[in-house]
Motif scaffolding. Structure first.
Motif, PDB file in Angstrom:
ATOM      1  N   THR A  31      43.650  31.868  36.695  1.00 17.47           N
ATOM      2  CA  THR A  31      44.348  32.957  36.019  1.00 17.47           C
ATOM      3  C   THR A  31      44.348  32.650  34.529  1.00 17.47           C
ATOM      4  O   THR A  31      44.290  31.486  34.116  1.00 17.47           O
ATOM      5  CB  THR A  31      45.786  33.120  36.556  1.00 17.47           C
ATOM      6  OG1 THR A  31      46.333  34.358  36.084  1.00 17.47           O
ATOM      7  CG2 THR A  31      46.697  31.977  36.112  1.00 17.47           C
ATOM      8  N   THR A  33      46.269  33.703  30.800  1.00 19.47           N
ATOM      9  CA  THR A  33      47.353  34.373  30.087  1.00 19.47           C
ATOM     10  C   THR A  33      47.375  33.847  28.660  1.00 19.47           C
ATOM     11  O   THR A  33      46.481  33.123  28.234  1.00 19.47           O
ATOM     12  CB  THR A  33      48.708  34.153  30.783  1.00 19.47           C
ATOM     13  OG1 THR A  33      49.714  34.944  30.128  1.00 19.47           O
ATOM     14  CG2 THR A  33      49.136  32.691  30.763  1.00 19.47           C
ATOM     15  N   ARG A  47      54.643  35.766  37.050  1.00 26.86           N
ATOM     16  CA  ARG A  47      53.750  36.704  37.750  1.00 26.86           C
ATOM     17  C   ARG A  47      52.362  36.077  37.917  1.00 26.86           C
ATOM     18  O   ARG A  47      51.706  36.261  38.944  1.00 26.86           O
ATOM     19  CB  ARG A  47      53.636  38.019  36.979  1.00 26.86           C
ATOM     20  CG  ARG A  47      54.916  38.865  36.960  1.00 26.86           C
ATOM     21  CD  ARG A  47      54.662  40.150  36.199  1.00 26.86           C
ATOM     22  NE  ARG A  47      55.843  40.945  35.967  1.00 26.86           N
ATOM     23  CZ  ARG A  47      56.075  42.137  36.531  1.00 26.86           C
ATOM     24  NH1 ARG A  47      55.202  42.648  37.363  1.00 26.86           N
ATOM     25  NH2 ARG A  47      57.176  42.816  36.247  1.00 26.86           N
ATOM     26  N   HIS A  48      51.909  35.355  36.901  1.00 26.49           N
ATOM     27  CA  HIS A  48      50.611  34.706  36.981  1.00 26.49           C
ATOM     28  C   HIS A  48      50.606  33.622  38.052  1.00 26.49           C
ATOM     29  O   HIS A  48      49.619  33.466  38.790  1.00 26.49           O
ATOM     30  CB  HIS A  48      50.225  34.112  35.629  1.00 26.49           C
ATOM     31  CG  HIS A  48      49.611  35.100  34.700  1.00 26.49           C
ATOM     32  ND1 HIS A  48      48.287  35.471  34.773  1.00 26.49           N
ATOM     33  CD2 HIS A  48      50.144  35.826  33.681  1.00 26.49           C
ATOM     34  CE1 HIS A  48      48.028  36.372  33.839  1.00 26.49           C
ATOM     35  NE2 HIS A  48      49.133  36.607  33.163  1.00 26.49           N
ATOM     36  N   ARG A  51      50.344  35.318  41.415  1.00 23.84           N
ATOM     37  CA  ARG A  51      48.992  35.814  41.697  1.00 23.84           C
ATOM     38  C   ARG A  51      48.012  34.668  41.943  1.00 23.84           C
ATOM     39  O   ARG A  51      47.122  34.744  42.795  1.00 23.84           O
ATOM     40  CB  ARG A  51      48.510  36.679  40.532  1.00 23.84           C
ATOM     41  CG  ARG A  51      47.402  37.704  40.884  1.00 23.84           C
ATOM     42  CD  ARG A  51      46.008  37.178  40.661  1.00 23.84           C
ATOM     43  NE  ARG A  51      45.830  36.665  39.331  1.00 23.84           N
ATOM     44  CZ  ARG A  51      45.541  37.432  38.270  1.00 23.84           C
ATOM     45  NH1 ARG A  51      45.435  38.727  38.405  1.00 23.84           N
ATOM     46  NH2 ARG A  51      45.368  36.880  37.078  1.00 23.84           N
ATOM     47  N   VAL A 249      47.731  41.184  36.815  1.00 21.27           N
ATOM     48  CA  VAL A 249      49.138  41.042  36.421  1.00 21.27           C
ATOM     49  C   VAL A 249      49.571  42.225  35.564  1.00 21.27           C
ATOM     50  O   VAL A 249      50.630  42.832  35.797  1.00 21.27           O
ATOM     51  CB  VAL A 249      49.353  39.710  35.675  1.00 21.27           C
ATOM     52  CG1 VAL A 249      50.733  39.671  35.024  1.00 21.27           C
ATOM     53  CG2 VAL A 249      49.193  38.533  36.635  1.00 21.27           C
ATOM     54  N   SER A 286      45.326  40.243  30.591  1.00 23.26           N
ATOM     55  CA  SER A 286      46.443  39.456  30.062  1.00 23.26           C
ATOM     56  C   SER A 286      46.226  38.993  28.632  1.00 23.26           C
ATOM     57  O   SER A 286      47.169  38.528  27.984  1.00 23.26           O
ATOM     58  CB  SER A 286      46.721  38.258  30.969  1.00 23.26           C
ATOM     59  OG  SER A 286      47.258  38.706  32.194  1.00 23.26           O
TER      60      SER A 286
END
Length: 350
Positions: A31, A33, A47-48, A51, A249, A286
């Motif tokens: 992921t 961000t 949230r990341h 996920r 996300v 993101s």
């Protein structure tokens, strides 16, 4: 160490290649961000992590070779599960050490106002023989790719082009997709920001690295402009996860914003054949958060024919939008940034 990026793994700081090169070098779920508010908080960090945990579980259940290696046998994962809190603790532990030992000391050497962070969780194949005695999480390694990020990218209009079919295991975010999408690059028209995917050439699913949205007039509404009309005459559309798109996300936050702001919303893949109804379009990720779209190109003919056509001979149909983000796009973008601040995860809490 590069003056703009570095890798952190098992307490060791390494020189980092560009993030796409890094992701192609290892299997795993990942992921990406970034920080907000001058490197004081992570954007939608929890949230990341949720996920990321979901992606790991999906790969363990359906494609373990995408998490560990092509030679890993799926039989070793029978009856194994990953607890979300275990992933959270594993990643946070690595991130905390990276922040304390490197980022704080080297912040002035990292380019950009904020930091972009990619978390890759990969399997350690050398430890597979001990799986009977340990939990799956004990055989997962965390790699952190951290670099400077300059703001303002999302303020530039995006240009999109449809070039390929939807991806496999779309519900999980995995590093091998970076390699699998490379052949699509040869079809990228000049000045195109993002490449779109579709399984039938009409219903647009997502971008290679973004989720895709349109603001469409309802079929029963008048043909006037969005401005001066009721929001009820329009709806935000994006493909449902069940069509084979990544549950991004920011995509999730867009849905939350639409529900809270009373913006009509429908999970339906935007149909190119109905493009005359589209008033606005935007993509989300993101890093870019929300980026408004200026043009969308779709090849004349089928996607199958596209594969047999020389890139310079491809003919395109084009949809153009008004300059600048539309009213609903701006409303959603502002609300997401407000939520990002509310849900920001302070770095000091790592």
């Amino acid at each position: 160490m590069s003056n703009c990026r570095f890798l952190y793994h098992n307490g060791v700081v390494l020189d980092a290649p560009p993030v796409t090169t890094f992701l192609q070098s290892l299997p795993g779920a990942y992921t990406t961000t970034r920080t907000i508010n001058s490197v004081t908080s992570f954007l939608f960090w929890e949230r990341h992590m949720k996920r990321l945990s979901s992606s790991i579980c999906i790969l363990l259940d359906s494609k373990p070779e995408l998490l560990f290696s092509s030679g890993s046998s799926s039989r070793v994962w029978m009856n194994q599960s990953v607890n979300e809190s275990s992933i959270y603790d594993l990643v946070n532990g690595s991130m905390s050490k990276a922040m304390r030992s490197v980022v704080v000391k080297e912040r002035e050497r990292l380019c950009g106002e904020e930091l972009a962070v990619t978390v890759l969780v990969t399997g350690n194949v050398e430890k597979l023989s001990r799986l009977d005695d340990e939990k799956v999480v004990d055989f997962l390694d965390v790699w952190l790719h951290i670099g400077g990020y300059s703001l303002g990218v999302g303020n530039i209009a995006a240009s999109l082009a449809l070039v390929g079919h939807g991806r496999d295991v779309a519900a999980a975010k995995y590093s091998d997709w970076v390699r699998l999408r490379k052949p699509l690059e040869k079809f990228r028209p000049p000045s195109t920001t993002e490449l779109l995917l579709s399984n039938d050439g009409d219903h647009l699913l997502e971008g290679c690295v973004t989720n895709f949205f349109v603001v469409s007039r309802r079929k029963s509404s008048s043909s006037g402009s969005l401005y001066g009309e009721s929001l009820s005459e329009f709806e935000v559309q994006t493909a449902p996860v069940t069509d084979g798109v990544l549950p991004g996300v920011i995509r999730e936050v867009v849905i939350d914003v639409c529900l809270s702001k009373g913006i009509p919303y429908r999970e339906r893949a935007p149909a190119w054949s109905e493009r005359e109804l589209w008033e606005e379009a935007f993509i989300t990720s993101s890093l870019r958060i929300v980026q408004h779209v200026r043009t969308i190109k779709v090849p004349v003919g089928s996607l199958e024919a596209l594969a047999c056509t020389k890139p310079e001979e491809i003919q395109w149909k084009e949809k153009r939008f008004k300059e600048g983000p539309g009213m609903i796009t701006e409303l959603i973008q502002k609300a997401i940034m407000e939520r990002g601040t509310e849900e920001g995860f302070p770095l000091k809490d790592l």
